[in-house]
Design a protein around this motif. Structure first.
Motif, PDB file in Angstrom:
ATOM      1  N   THR A  16      10.566  24.821  13.815  1.00 42.28           N
ATOM      2  CA  THR A  16      11.840  25.455  14.109  1.00 42.28           C
ATOM      3  C   THR A  16      12.648  24.557  15.037  1.00 42.28           C
ATOM      4  O   THR A  16      12.128  24.030  16.025  1.00 42.28           O
ATOM      5  CB  THR A  16      11.610  26.827  14.786  1.00 42.28           C
ATOM      6  OG1 THR A  16      10.806  27.622  13.912  1.00 42.28           O
ATOM      7  CG2 THR A  16      12.914  27.534  15.081  1.00 42.28           C
ATOM      8  N   ASP A  26       6.090  26.679  16.657  1.00 48.70           N
ATOM      9  CA  ASP A  26       7.092  27.592  16.109  1.00 48.70           C
ATOM     10  C   ASP A  26       7.559  27.009  14.776  1.00 48.70           C
ATOM     11  O   ASP A  26       8.044  25.880  14.730  1.00 48.70           O
ATOM     12  CB  ASP A  26       8.259  27.714  17.096  1.00 48.70           C
ATOM     13  CG  ASP A  26       9.204  28.849  16.779  1.00 48.70           C
ATOM     14  OD1 ASP A  26       9.451  29.113  15.586  1.00 48.70           O
ATOM     15  OD2 ASP A  26       9.714  29.457  17.727  1.00 48.70           O
ATOM     16  N   VAL A  28       9.354  27.726  10.696  1.00 46.50           N
ATOM     17  CA  VAL A  28       9.998  28.547   9.677  1.00 46.50           C
ATOM     18  C   VAL A  28       9.204  28.369   8.388  1.00 46.50           C
ATOM     19  O   VAL A  28       8.615  27.314   8.146  1.00 46.50           O
ATOM     20  CB  VAL A  28      11.488  28.186   9.462  1.00 46.50           C
ATOM     21  CG1 VAL A  28      12.300  28.520  10.689  1.00 46.50           C
ATOM     22  CG2 VAL A  28      11.660  26.735   9.064  1.00 46.50           C
ATOM     23  N   ARG A  38       9.028  33.407   9.674  1.00 46.83           N
ATOM     24  CA  ARG A  38       8.827  32.582  10.863  1.00 46.83           C
ATOM     25  C   ARG A  38       7.482  32.938  11.473  1.00 46.83           C
ATOM     26  O   ARG A  38       7.099  34.107  11.507  1.00 46.83           O
ATOM     27  CB  ARG A  38       9.949  32.845  11.867  1.00 46.83           C
ATOM     28  CG  ARG A  38       9.949  31.917  13.059  1.00 46.83           C
ATOM     29  CD  ARG A  38      11.218  32.104  13.854  1.00 46.83           C
ATOM     30  NE  ARG A  38      11.187  31.315  15.078  1.00 46.83           N
ATOM     31  CZ  ARG A  38      12.028  31.465  16.069  1.00 46.83           C
ATOM     32  NH1 ARG A  38      12.996  32.364  15.984  1.00 46.83           N
ATOM     33  NH2 ARG A  38      11.946  30.713  17.145  1.00 46.83           N
ATOM     34  N   LYS A  40       5.080  31.883  15.040  1.00 44.53           N
ATOM     35  CA  LYS A  40       5.113  31.164  16.313  1.00 44.53           C
ATOM     36  C   LYS A  40       4.079  31.743  17.263  1.00 44.53           C
ATOM     37  O   LYS A  40       3.666  32.898  17.143  1.00 44.53           O
ATOM     38  CB  LYS A  40       6.492  31.240  16.943  1.00 44.53           C
ATOM     39  CG  LYS A  40       6.939  32.632  17.295  1.00 44.53           C
ATOM     40  CD  LYS A  40       8.340  32.624  17.887  1.00 44.53           C
ATOM     41  CE  LYS A  40       8.774  34.007  18.291  1.00 44.53           C
ATOM     42  NZ  LYS A  40      10.038  33.991  18.986  1.00 44.53           N
TER      43      LYS A  40
END
Length: 149
Positions: A16, A26, A28, A38, A40
């Motif tokens: 991300t 993190d 996507v 997403r 994370k």
């Protein structure tokens, strides 16, 4: 038209990036170039160190089904996004899913709503617009109030 619930989509992951900054732990999740989820690491609180996940597509009834949560590992979080993506593909669009929609119609934005209206009101133009989006002749985001006609 392709039966999209039967099509296999390769899910890809990318770190991300927000405001030019790449976020650690993190990611996507994308399918056919569309961000669908997403995952994370949870930084604080009682679930600190676990992997938070969220599936980003769908509306109405579909969003009430628990499309986010946490998991012990990154792989488990990715599996949850993958599971909800398959559920999305098998859920009729009238109930918030993606059954029968093209990938260009997945994102929850004004452009997708225009495409869904065109699918019914002018199927020939719908086909042309989908091809234009895929080839880059038509841009996805043209500003508020923009249309295809």
């Amino acid at each position: 038209m392709t039966n999209l619930s039967r099509k296999t989509y390769l899910l890809t992951f990318a770190q991300t990036v927000i405001g030019g900054e790449t976020l650690r732990h993190d990611f996507v999740v994308m399918a056919d170039g569309v961000i669908i989820g997403r995952i994370k690491v949870i930084a604080k609180g009682p679930n600190e160190g676990r992997w938070g996940w969220s599936f980003l597509l769908g509306h109405l009834d579909f969003r009430y089904r628990g499309v986010d949560g946490d998991a012990a590992t990154k792989q488990e979080a990715a599996q949850q996004v993958k599971f909800w993506f398959q559920e999305y593909l098998e859920t009729p669009s009238l109930h918030g899913g993606g059954l029968g929609l093209e990938p260009e119609e997945w994102p929850p934005d004004e452009r997708s709503m225009q495409l869904r209206i065109l699918r019914v009101s002018d199927p020939d133009l719908h086909t042309k617009v989908i091809e234009g989006l895929r080839t880059g002749i038509i841009e996805r985001h043209l500003g508020a109030g923009a249309n295809f006609s």
